[in-house]
Scaffold this active site. Structure first.
Site, mmCIF file in Angstrom:
data_model
loop_
_atom_site.group_PDB
_atom_site.id
_atom_site.type_symbol
_atom_site.label_atom_id
_atom_site.label_comp_id
_atom_site.label_asym_id
_atom_site.label_seq_id
_atom_site.Cartn_x
_atom_site.Cartn_y
_atom_site.Cartn_z
ATOM 1 N N SER A 26 78.253 16.106 90.240
ATOM 2 C CA SER A 26 79.131 16.984 91.018
ATOM 3 C C SER A 26 78.296 17.979 91.820
ATOM 4 O O SER A 26 78.808 18.620 92.737
ATOM 5 C CB SER A 26 80.103 17.728 90.099
ATOM 6 O OG SER A 26 79.428 18.305 88.996
ATOM 7 N N GLU A 163 88.489 11.281 82.639
ATOM 8 C CA GLU A 163 88.793 12.179 83.767
ATOM 9 C C GLU A 163 90.110 11.796 84.445
ATOM 10 O O GLU A 163 90.301 10.638 84.863
ATOM 11 C CB GLU A 163 87.634 12.146 84.786
ATOM 12 C CG GLU A 163 87.906 13.050 85.993
ATOM 13 C CD GLU A 163 86.680 13.364 86.820
ATOM 14 O OE1 GLU A 163 85.559 12.959 86.439
ATOM 15 O OE2 GLU A 163 86.850 14.031 87.867
HETATM 16 O O1 KIV Z 1 79.577 15.274 87.687
HETATM 17 C C1 KIV Z 1 80.314 15.923 86.938
HETATM 18 O O2 KIV Z 1 80.358 17.160 86.951
HETATM 19 C C2 KIV Z 1 81.153 15.157 86.027
HETATM 20 C C3 KIV Z 1 82.240 15.913 85.316
HETATM 21 C C4 KIV Z 1 83.351 16.170 86.240
HETATM 22 C C5 KIV Z 1 82.685 15.212 84.081
HETATM 23 O O3 KIV Z 1 80.997 13.990 85.876
#
Ligand code: KIV
Length: 246
Positions: A26, A163
């Site tokens: 993310s 998710e």
């Molecule tokens: O990349 C991320 O932050 C994630 C979370 C949303 C679980 O995969």
């Protein structure tokens, strides 16, 4: 479980009691400003994982394997998973996908790399899903997700992120597995929860998923503190002479 991407945040969330830190891909969106996680590379993940590892003392640290670092072959998965542990310094890696990831998970676990699964809205497949939307709503998709979860557990995953799936499905998966489920937008029945720190701290304002609770408004704090600093510098009230080192 919370995400962190640098040493300062890792230090703070670790001190605050987070048991697991996810160095999530993310970071492609909240740190790098992309509109998806797809441009994130192994180099980016190693760099940010190293910083998080340096900043934290006790949390269990999971590094995310980025798009195309494990999908093309089992060998890629083992090499890149091993690299994130060896160079990044994390204790485990996370990858997205179910049954089709079983050979990679088995090989990685066999090579000594603890693996966390990720099912439901897997952001690296955003172009297949056609957007960031709730997954596994039809009966067929629910059954497939349950099979995926069981397959990941049998392959050796130590936990699975669920998710943006219906709460009842998350409950069913949680009850069907021995390993912990960690939910994000999947209701309260999971064994644990994860949130992106820029979301729950109110730093990322581009969009807010419906399931996110903002526990602080740091964006406003940053704007107001920076505005105050700029104003004082322009008014020449900061720095004061008392603070000079002459
Ligand atoms: O990349 C991320 O932050 C994630 C979370 C949303 C679980 O995969």
């Amino acid at each position: 479980m919370v995400t962190a991407y640098d040493a300062t945040f890792a230090h703070l969330v670790d001190e605050a009691g987070a048991e697991m830190i996810l160095v999530g891909d993310s970071l492609g969106m909240v740190i790098q400003g992309h509109d998806s996680t797809l441009p994130v590379t192994m180099e980016h993940m190693v760099y940010h994982t190293q910083a998080v590892v340096r900043g934290s003392r006790r949390a269990f640290i999971v590094g995310d394997l980025p798009f195309m670092s494990y999908q093309a072959s089992v060998e890629d998965a083992v090499r890149n998973g091993g690299r994130l542990l060896a160079e990044g310094g994390c204790q485990a890696v996370k990858l997205e996908g179910g049954v089709r990831m079983v050979p990679a998970v088995e090989a990685m676990v066999g090579a000594g790399i603890p693996v966390m699964g990720h099912l439901g809205l897997t952001p690296q497949s955003v172009n297949v899903f056609g957007g960031f939307r709730v997954q596994a709503r039809s009966n067929g998709a629910r059954e497939r997700l349950l099979e995926d979860a069981k397959a990941l557990e049998a392959a050796g995953c130590f936990g699975i992120v669920l998710e943006t799936i219906p709460m009842e499905l998350a409950r069913e998966v949680t009850q069907a597995l021995q390993i912990p489920t960690i939910g994000i937008g999947a209701g309260a029945a999971c064994d644990g929860q994860v949130l992106v720190c820029y979301d729950y701290l109110g730093l990322f304002e581009d969009f807010q998923p419906r399931f996110v609770k903002r526990f602080a408004n740091l964006a406003e704090a940053v704007r107001s503190a920076t505005g105050a600093y700029v104003k004082e510098v322009k008014a020449r009230t900061f720095p004061t002479e008392d603070h000079s080192f002459d």
